[in-house]
Design a protein around this motif. Structure first.
Motif, PDB file in Angstrom:
ATOM      1  N   ARG A 298      15.395   4.577   4.768  1.00  0.00           N
ATOM      2  CA  ARG A 298      14.693   3.410   4.243  1.00  0.00           C
ATOM      3  C   ARG A 298      13.668   3.844   3.202  1.00  0.00           C
ATOM      4  O   ARG A 298      12.730   4.575   3.511  1.00  0.00           O
ATOM      5  CB  ARG A 298      13.994   2.694   5.396  1.00  0.00           C
ATOM      6  CG  ARG A 298      13.655   1.239   5.092  1.00  0.00           C
ATOM      7  CD  ARG A 298      12.236   1.074   4.682  1.00  0.00           C
ATOM      8  NE  ARG A 298      11.759  -0.258   5.036  1.00  0.00           N
ATOM      9  CZ  ARG A 298      10.728  -0.851   4.483  1.00  0.00           C
ATOM     10  NH1 ARG A 298      10.074  -0.250   3.524  1.00  0.00           N
ATOM     11  NH2 ARG A 298      10.351  -2.044   4.876  1.00  0.00           N
ATOM     12  N   PRO A 299      13.822   3.435   1.910  1.00  0.00           N
ATOM     13  CA  PRO A 299      12.861   3.845   0.879  1.00  0.00           C
ATOM     14  C   PRO A 299      11.657   2.907   0.821  1.00  0.00           C
ATOM     15  O   PRO A 299      11.754   1.720   1.128  1.00  0.00           O
ATOM     16  CB  PRO A 299      13.684   3.758  -0.409  1.00  0.00           C
ATOM     17  CG  PRO A 299      14.660   2.647  -0.145  1.00  0.00           C
ATOM     18  CD  PRO A 299      14.957   2.689   1.329  1.00  0.00           C
ATOM     19  N   CYS A 300      10.521   3.448   0.395  1.00  0.00           N
ATOM     20  CA  CYS A 300       9.293   2.662   0.390  1.00  0.00           C
ATOM     21  C   CYS A 300       8.380   3.099  -0.751  1.00  0.00           C
ATOM     22  O   CYS A 300       8.186   4.297  -0.974  1.00  0.00           O
ATOM     23  CB  CYS A 300       8.571   2.846   1.728  1.00  0.00           C
ATOM     24  SG  CYS A 300       7.192   1.718   1.999  1.00  0.00           S
ATOM     25  N   MET A 301       7.819   2.126  -1.472  1.00  0.00           N
ATOM     26  CA  MET A 301       6.772   2.381  -2.450  1.00  0.00           C
ATOM     27  C   MET A 301       5.430   2.386  -1.719  1.00  0.00           C
ATOM     28  O   MET A 301       5.156   1.484  -0.925  1.00  0.00           O
ATOM     29  CB  MET A 301       6.731   1.282  -3.518  1.00  0.00           C
ATOM     30  CG  MET A 301       7.906   1.229  -4.444  1.00  0.00           C
ATOM     31  SD  MET A 301       7.688  -0.058  -5.723  1.00  0.00           S
ATOM     32  CE  MET A 301       6.558   0.769  -6.859  1.00  0.00           C
ATOM     33  N   ILE A 302       4.598   3.377  -2.011  1.00  0.00           N
ATOM     34  CA  ILE A 302       3.309   3.502  -1.333  1.00  0.00           C
ATOM     35  C   ILE A 302       2.185   3.232  -2.334  1.00  0.00           C
ATOM     36  O   ILE A 302       2.134   3.841  -3.410  1.00  0.00           O
ATOM     37  CB  ILE A 302       3.129   4.895  -0.716  1.00  0.00           C
ATOM     38  CG1 ILE A 302       4.287   5.207   0.250  1.00  0.00           C
ATOM     39  CG2 ILE A 302       1.794   5.001  -0.023  1.00  0.00           C
ATOM     40  CD1 ILE A 302       4.365   4.284   1.450  1.00  0.00           C
ATOM     41  N   PHE A 303       1.283   2.330  -1.961  1.00  0.00           N
ATOM     42  CA  PHE A 303       0.155   1.955  -2.803  1.00  0.00           C
ATOM     43  C   PHE A 303      -1.158   2.216  -2.077  1.00  0.00           C
ATOM     44  O   PHE A 303      -1.193   2.334  -0.850  1.00  0.00           O
ATOM     45  CB  PHE A 303       0.206   0.474  -3.171  1.00  0.00           C
ATOM     46  CG  PHE A 303       1.363   0.083  -4.040  1.00  0.00           C
ATOM     47  CD1 PHE A 303       1.237   0.067  -5.421  1.00  0.00           C
ATOM     48  CD2 PHE A 303       2.578  -0.285  -3.475  1.00  0.00           C
ATOM     49  CE1 PHE A 303       2.292  -0.308  -6.232  1.00  0.00           C
ATOM     50  CE2 PHE A 303       3.647  -0.652  -4.285  1.00  0.00           C
ATOM     51  CZ  PHE A 303       3.508  -0.664  -5.665  1.00  0.00           C
ATOM     52  N   LYS A 304      -2.231   2.252  -2.847  1.00  0.00           N
ATOM     53  CA  LYS A 304      -3.576   2.255  -2.283  1.00  0.00           C
ATOM     54  C   LYS A 304      -4.324   1.038  -2.804  1.00  0.00           C
ATOM     55  O   LYS A 304      -4.297   0.746  -4.009  1.00  0.00           O
ATOM     56  CB  LYS A 304      -4.339   3.511  -2.668  1.00  0.00           C
ATOM     57  CG  LYS A 304      -5.669   3.658  -1.912  1.00  0.00           C
ATOM     58  CD  LYS A 304      -6.739   4.338  -2.708  1.00  0.00           C
ATOM     59  CE  LYS A 304      -7.428   3.375  -3.655  1.00  0.00           C
ATOM     60  NZ  LYS A 304      -8.608   3.950  -4.330  1.00  0.00           N
ATOM     61  N   LEU A 305      -4.946   0.295  -1.896  1.00  0.00           N
ATOM     62  CA  LEU A 305      -5.813  -0.817  -2.248  1.00  0.00           C
ATOM     63  C   LEU A 305      -7.149  -0.634  -1.539  1.00  0.00           C
ATOM     64  O   LEU A 305      -7.228   0.052  -0.517  1.00  0.00           O
ATOM     65  CB  LEU A 305      -5.220  -2.165  -1.824  1.00  0.00           C
ATOM     66  CG  LEU A 305      -4.073  -2.746  -2.653  1.00  0.00           C
ATOM     67  CD1 LEU A 305      -2.748  -2.117  -2.269  1.00  0.00           C
ATOM     68  CD2 LEU A 305      -3.992  -4.256  -2.451  1.00  0.00           C
ATOM     69  N   ALA A 306      -8.175  -1.246  -2.069  1.00  0.00           N
ATOM     70  CA  ALA A 306      -9.486  -1.252  -1.419  1.00  0.00           C
ATOM     71  C   ALA A 306      -9.935  -2.697  -1.248  1.00  0.00           C
ATOM     72  O   ALA A 306      -9.583  -3.567  -2.055  1.00  0.00           O
ATOM     73  CB  ALA A 306     -10.505  -0.468  -2.246  1.00  0.00           C
ATOM     74  N   THR A 307     -10.671  -2.955  -0.189  1.00  0.00           N
ATOM     75  CA  THR A 307     -11.245  -4.279   0.020  1.00  0.00           C
ATOM     76  C   THR A 307     -12.767  -4.164   0.101  1.00  0.00           C
ATOM     77  O   THR A 307     -13.299  -3.140   0.530  1.00  0.00           O
ATOM     78  CB  THR A 307     -10.710  -4.937   1.305  1.00  0.00           C
ATOM     79  OG1 THR A 307     -11.381  -6.194   1.515  1.00  0.00           O
ATOM     80  CG2 THR A 307     -10.933  -4.060   2.524  1.00  0.00           C
ATOM     81  N   THR A 308     -13.436  -5.211  -0.325  1.00  0.00           N
ATOM     82  CA  THR A 308     -14.896  -5.254  -0.259  1.00  0.00           C
ATOM     83  C   THR A 308     -15.386  -5.596   1.146  1.00  0.00           C
ATOM     84  O   THR A 308     -16.593  -5.611   1.393  1.00  0.00           O
ATOM     85  CB  THR A 308     -15.446  -6.288  -1.254  1.00  0.00           C
ATOM     86  OG1 THR A 308     -14.842  -7.562  -0.976  1.00  0.00           O
ATOM     87  CG2 THR A 308     -15.121  -5.883  -2.683  1.00  0.00           C
ATOM     88  N   LEU A 309     -14.471  -5.864   2.065  1.00  0.00           N
ATOM     89  CA  LEU A 309     -14.829  -6.203   3.438  1.00  0.00           C
ATOM     90  C   LEU A 309     -14.913  -4.945   4.294  1.00  0.00           C
ATOM     91  O   LEU A 309     -14.224  -3.957   4.051  1.00  0.00           O
ATOM     92  CB  LEU A 309     -13.797  -7.160   4.031  1.00  0.00           C
ATOM     93  CG  LEU A 309     -13.579  -8.479   3.289  1.00  0.00           C
ATOM     94  CD1 LEU A 309     -12.473  -9.276   3.955  1.00  0.00           C
ATOM     95  CD2 LEU A 309     -14.870  -9.284   3.233  1.00  0.00           C
ATOM     96  N   GLY A 310     -15.742  -5.021   5.351  1.00  0.00           N
ATOM     97  CA  GLY A 310     -15.858  -3.922   6.294  1.00  0.00           C
ATOM     98  C   GLY A 310     -14.808  -4.020   7.389  1.00  0.00           C
ATOM     99  O   GLY A 310     -14.061  -4.996   7.491  1.00  0.00           O
ATOM    100  N   ARG A 311     -14.759  -3.011   8.244  1.00  0.00           N
ATOM    101  CA  ARG A 311     -13.742  -2.943   9.299  1.00  0.00           C
ATOM    102  C   ARG A 311     -13.824  -4.136  10.239  1.00  0.00           C
ATOM    103  O   ARG A 311     -12.810  -4.772  10.548  1.00  0.00           O
ATOM    104  CB  ARG A 311     -13.894  -1.633  10.075  1.00  0.00           C
ATOM    105  CG  ARG A 311     -13.622  -0.406   9.243  1.00  0.00           C
ATOM    106  CD  ARG A 311     -14.003   0.895   9.938  1.00  0.00           C
ATOM    107  NE  ARG A 311     -13.172   1.165  11.106  1.00  0.00           N
ATOM    108  CZ  ARG A 311     -13.186   2.321  11.773  1.00  0.00           C
ATOM    109  NH1 ARG A 311     -14.012   3.292  11.395  1.00  0.00           N
ATOM    110  NH2 ARG A 311     -12.412   2.506  12.816  1.00  0.00           N
ATOM    111  N   GLU A 312     -15.032  -4.457  10.719  1.00  0.00           N
ATOM    112  CA  GLU A 312     -15.177  -5.575  11.657  1.00  0.00           C
ATOM    113  C   GLU A 312     -14.813  -6.899  11.002  1.00  0.00           C
ATOM    114  O   GLU A 312     -14.223  -7.778  11.648  1.00  0.00           O
ATOM    115  CB  GLU A 312     -16.605  -5.611  12.193  1.00  0.00           C
ATOM    116  CG  GLU A 312     -16.943  -4.446  13.115  1.00  0.00           C
ATOM    117  CD  GLU A 312     -18.328  -4.597  13.734  1.00  0.00           C
ATOM    118  OE1 GLU A 312     -18.986  -5.630  13.470  1.00  0.00           O
ATOM    119  OE2 GLU A 312     -18.739  -3.678  14.471  1.00  0.00           O
TER     120      GLU A 312
END
Length: 372
Positions: A298-312
């Protein structure tokens, strides 16, 4: 090719990049690691620097479709009917089929208007056909999928020259002749539906993970990064039948820019629909590379994103915001970057991350090392 002989620290970009290259360049080493149960993924292409849409060229063509014989089509029909009987929530849809992905090795440039800036050529080329989820279920996810992998029948891409033409603001053409080299997908008879996944960084150093439900057609009850598939239907390719009709009539196919926009836009939408994080709280995606799960190829494209929200905040949104694809998962949780990398490095079976996403975390680890 032998990471045990390397001297640099294990957190150095050189060390991590060499580990990634080992999986690609040394099949014998990869086979040994698989026999030890340590390697459940393959890196098809690593882009630890992170790429944005202008660095990607997409070649969508019928040349890259799967070769499905009558026997295989019958197998697909039977498997799809069986899966739907077990899980009526399954539905079909068109998907991109990954054939090859290549990184630029060298280039020569000719400019007729040297005093005017020209567009930079792409850094990688992705060659895609069209398939659907039904064919993916009936080939890659079939219990006998390995019988469809005919390695010798899959020609590996030679070092070919590909000319990409663009026009700058002064309408003077800029011609780029690029030599590509990279990795092909063995198995002409596999659908090889292209998936996507994102390493989502929270503002306080967490990484978002999901526990899948038992209702999904692929990897039920496994731990995954948020993701899914880019959707050809969003650029007008609703079905394999419509695609085949386009090929017969010779009508113009979607251009590279349309396809690349969908490849990048889709991962932001998938993260939003699976986690509840508002799209305006997500950064633009960076492409880190392509992986393949050893099981099912199974092939997959891998990305990185960031969010301004915290873990909780992310965990609370998942519980309270009415996540669109809530049926696909039963739990959202976060780990710190170091916790995630350590657990993946130790092959923590209790965590249970699927192989192609483990490869994605390895790509992210290399990205972090390079960033630092």
């Amino acid at each position: 090719h032998n990471p045990t002989q390397l001297q640099p620290p294990k957190t150095s970009p050189l060390y991590l990049a060499t580990l990634l290259l080992c999986a690609v360049c040394s099949p014998a080493h990869a086979a040994m690691m698989m026999a030890q149960g340590a390697l459940h993924y393959e890196i098809l292409l690593a882009c630890p620097e992170g790429l944005r849409p202008p660095a990607v060229y997409a070649d969508l063509s019928g040349r890259f479709d799967a070769q499905l014989t009558g026997d295989i089509l019958e197998r697909i029909d039977k498997e799809w009917a069986r899966r739907q009987a077990e899980n009526p929530a399954l539905y079909n849809g068109s998907k991109f089929r990954l054939a090859y992905v290549r990184r630029k090795r060298a280039q020569s440039r000719e400019r007729e208007a040297a005093d005017q800036p020209a567009e930079e050529p792409p850094q990688i080329a992705v060659q895609l056909g069209l398939t659907d989820y039904r064919s993916f279920i009936g080939t890659n996810l079939h219990v006998g999928w390995q019988h469809l992998v005919i390695e010798d029948d899959t020609p590996q891409p030679p070092k070919t020259k590909q000319t990409l033409r663009s026009r700058n603001s002064g309408d003077a053409p800029s011609v780029y002749t690029t030599i590509w080299e990279g990795m092909g997908m063995p198995g002409l008879h596999l659908a090889n539906g292209l998936g996507n996944a994102a390493v989502v960084e929270t503002s306080d150093g967490g990484i978002v993970l999901l526990k899948r439900s038992g209702l999904v057609g692929e990897c039920p009850n496994a731990v995954v990064l948020p993701g899914g598939h880019p959707e050809p239907s969003r650029i007008g390719l609703e079905s394999v039948e419509a695609w085949q009709q386009l090929l017969k009539t010779g009508e113009r196919l979607p251009k590279s820019k349309q396809v690349v926009e969908e490849l990048f836009r889709s991962i932001v939408l998938e993260v939003h629909e699976e986690t509840g994080i508002p799209m305006e709280k997500l950064s633009d995606p960076l492409l880190l590379g392509f992986t393949r799960r050893v099981e099912n190829h199974r092939p997959c494209m891998i990305f990185k994103l960031a969010t301004t929200l915290g873990r909780e905040e992310v965990e609370e949104l998942y519980k309270t915001s009415g996540v669109k694809d809530r049926f696909e998962s039963t739990r959202l949780f976060t780990l710190s970057i170091n916790e995630l990398i350590e657990q993946v490095q130790s092959n923590d079976e209790e965590l249970g991350v699927v192989g192609d996403h483990v490869g994605g975390i390895k790509l992210y680890e290399a990205h972090v090392a390079l960033r630092n």
